[in-house]
Design an enzyme around this catalytic site. Structure first.
Site, PDB file in Angstrom:
ATOM      1  N   ALA A 109      -1.973  -6.695   0.369  1.00  0.00           N
ATOM      2  CA  ALA A 109      -2.507  -8.059   0.563  1.00  0.00           C
ATOM      3  C   ALA A 109      -2.612  -8.469   2.026  1.00  0.00           C
ATOM      4  O   ALA A 109      -3.490  -9.258   2.396  1.00  0.00           O
ATOM      5  CB  ALA A 109      -1.634  -9.064  -0.197  1.00  0.00           C
ATOM      6  N   HIS A 110      -1.719  -7.937   2.864  1.00  0.00           N
ATOM      7  CA  HIS A 110      -1.708  -8.449   4.250  1.00  0.00           C
ATOM      8  C   HIS A 110      -2.868  -7.929   5.098  1.00  0.00           C
ATOM      9  O   HIS A 110      -3.028  -8.335   6.247  1.00  0.00           O
ATOM     10  CB  HIS A 110      -0.344  -8.200   4.918  1.00  0.00           C
ATOM     11  CG  HIS A 110      -0.028  -6.784   5.281  1.00  0.00           C
ATOM     12  ND1 HIS A 110      -0.227  -6.291   6.543  1.00  0.00           N
ATOM     13  CD2 HIS A 110       0.503  -5.762   4.567  1.00  0.00           C
ATOM     14  CE1 HIS A 110       0.180  -5.027   6.589  1.00  0.00           C
ATOM     15  NE2 HIS A 110       0.625  -4.679   5.398  1.00  0.00           N
ATOM     16  N   CYS A 150       1.495   1.310  12.866  1.00  0.00           N
ATOM     17  CA  CYS A 150       2.637   2.021  12.293  1.00  0.00           C
ATOM     18  C   CYS A 150       3.129   3.109  13.238  1.00  0.00           C
ATOM     19  O   CYS A 150       4.292   3.456  13.226  1.00  0.00           O
ATOM     20  CB  CYS A 150       2.266   2.666  10.965  1.00  0.00           C
ATOM     21  SG  CYS A 150       1.563   1.492   9.829  1.00  0.00           S
ATOM     22  N   GLY A 177       0.806  -1.212   0.000  1.00  0.00           N
ATOM     23  CA  GLY A 177       0.000   0.000   0.000  1.00  0.00           C
ATOM     24  C   GLY A 177       0.844   1.269   0.000  1.00  0.00           C
ATOM     25  O   GLY A 177       0.506   2.248  -0.672  1.00  0.00           O
TER      26      GLY A 177
HETATM   27  N1  PLP Z   1      -2.679   2.772   4.027  1.00  0.00           N
HETATM   28  C1  PLP Z   1      -3.404   2.313   5.049  1.00  0.00           C
HETATM   29  C2  PLP Z   1      -4.751   2.892   5.315  1.00  0.00           C
HETATM   30  C3  PLP Z   1      -2.908   1.297   5.872  1.00  0.00           C
HETATM   31  O1  PLP Z   1      -3.625   0.869   6.902  1.00  0.00           O
HETATM   32  C4  PLP Z   1      -1.616   0.772   5.593  1.00  0.00           C
HETATM   33  C5  PLP Z   1      -1.021  -0.257   6.471  1.00  0.00           C
HETATM   34  O2  PLP Z   1      -0.847  -0.054   7.655  1.00  0.00           O
HETATM   35  C6  PLP Z   1      -0.917   1.276   4.481  1.00  0.00           C
HETATM   36  C7  PLP Z   1      -1.478   2.266   3.737  1.00  0.00           C
HETATM   37  C8  PLP Z   1       0.428   0.758   4.121  1.00  0.00           C
HETATM   38  O3  PLP Z   1       0.345  -0.501   3.489  1.00  0.00           O
HETATM   39  P1  PLP Z   1       1.623  -1.463   3.430  1.00  0.00           P
HETATM   40  O4  PLP Z   1       1.810  -2.012   4.801  1.00  0.00           O
HETATM   41  O5  PLP Z   1       1.251  -2.531   2.447  1.00  0.00           O
HETATM   42  O6  PLP Z   1       2.761  -0.641   2.925  1.00  0.00           O
END
Ligand code: PLP
Length: 376
Positions: A200-201, A329, A69
């Site tokens: 995907a996760h 995060c 993402g």
């Molecule tokens: N955007 C949102 C709303 C998310 O919840 C996340 C993951 O925490 C991301 C983006 C980032 O995705 P990725 O972990 O695949 O980089």
């Protein structure tokens, strides 16, 4: 044994994804090689792309596999400014850092304007519509970036309205759909937008793989440069095993989409009721306590007598409950959650659900909250 209530951070791998990934490990060929082994790997990648496009009612060429993402979000914003000539970017302070930090990086180059929101995290779309009309009148090229469902508080935005207003005023639309992909039915023909993101996760697939949806004809240039993979849109040998897992997880989610959504909605309603009856002082952050205005996967609550002291999530971890303070995060990040900060909330605990979460998990969780050992 732990009870896992942190599915907005990540989900356990489903058996379908695991099986598809184990099978794909045998496909060692490079999808760019034209020989038989390469073609086998390429066939898998293209089959998954086609299936995803069918679920999303878009063209296979509009699906570009990425590392997840974050890459998809970063790419959409950066290319809009550096390649597509956007000079006005409407965004929100409640977005994931995959967006907010890219907005900060772009801010010296263009006008970045935060969309106002109220104490519940509802964005003022009337304000946005007037602003877009003014940009259109002055010939400014605008991009709106608003996430479909907020990962910390679950608030849903009205994607159909955003799509209609950006079309009406000649603006572009990026939506971080990471939390809603494979959870809600998305139809990019019925609700057109330029960019969306998938990871995907978040739906029982593997980590480190996702895709960007990029509307055909947008004229975007690659974010990662090198080989001609992904029809020249994203260089680097494809993550064949990850793509196999993503495809299988997406398919598994789509098979029972409505029944699973119903299940999660019931689990969430149960959690709201149990928390309300156990803790009359409970407050729900954003719209997360309103099942009609938030995604069924996310509930973010604050109980003054539990949260004061700031040790609740740590105590829950000791008791075997996996939860999050704000988003995973930012947990542990200095200053805590920018979303809860933006809402002027004193804090909160996010519990988040998947099709694997049960009402018994919620009962155990609320029981643990009622019986937390006193801290010395
Ligand atoms: N955007 C949102 C709303 C998310 O919840 C996340 C993951 O925490 C991301 C983006 C980032 O995705 P990725 O972990 O695949 O980089």
């Amino acid at each position: 044994m732990s009870i896992y209530l942190d599915n907005a951070a990540t989900t356990p791998l489903c058996p379908e994804a695991k099986e598809a990934m184990v099978a794909a490990l045998e496909l060692f060929g490079n999808p760019s090689s034209t020989h038989a082994e390469g073609r086998k790997a390429k066939a898998l990648v293209e089959r998954v792309r086609k299936e995803l496009a069918a679920y999303l009612n878009c063209l296979p060429a509009e699906i570009i596999f990425t590392s997840g993402g974050t890459e998809a979000d970063n790419w959409a914003l950066q290319a809009s400014v550096d390649v597509l000539g956007v000079t006005k970017l409407y965004h929100s302070e409640l977005e994931h850092h995959a967006v907010t930090h890219m907005v900060e990086a772009l801010a010296p180059k263009i006008a970045c304007e935060p969309i106002p929101f109220n104490e519940h995290g509802d964005h003022d779309l009337d304000w946005l519509e007037s602003a877009l009309a003014a940009d259109a009148a002055s010939g400014r090229k605008a991009l709106v970036s608003l996430m479909h469902a907020n990962n910390e508080i679950g608030n849903l935005v009205d994607l159909a309205r955003l799509s209609a207003m950006t079309r009406a005023h000649g603006a572009m639309l990026h939506s971080d759909t990471v939390q809603t992909m494979a959870h809600l039915k998305l139809d990019f023909a019925a609700t057109p937008l330029e960019f969306a993101a998938c990871s995907a996760h978040k739906f029982h697939g593997p980590k480190g793989v996702g895709f960007a949806y990029v509307k055909q004809g947008t004229g975007i240039q690659p974010f990662i440069r090198g080989g001609a993979q992904e029809r020249g849109h994203r260089a680097g040998t494809e993550n064949v095993v990850g793509i196999a897992g993503l495809g299988a997880a997406f398919a598994a989610a789509m098979t029972n989409l409505e029944a699973d959504a119903d299940h999660m909605q019931r689990v969430k309603s149960h959690a709201i009721e149990k928390l309300r009856s156990a803790f009359p002082t409970v407050r729900f952050n954003g719209r997360s306590g309103d099942v009609d205005r938030s995604l069924f996967t996310v509930l973010n609550f604050y109980v003054p007598e539990l949260h004061e002291g700031g040790m609740l999530n740590f105590q829950l971890d000791l008791q075997g409950f996996c939860v999050s303070g704000g988003s995973a995060c930012s947990s542990g990040a200095v200053g805590g959650s920018h979303v809860l900060g933006g809402l002027k909330s004193p804090g909160g605990t996010r519990i988040s659900f998947s099709r694997m979460t049960t009402k018994a998990d919620i009962d155990a969780f609320v029981h643990a909250l009622q019986n937390l050992p006193k801290l010395d």
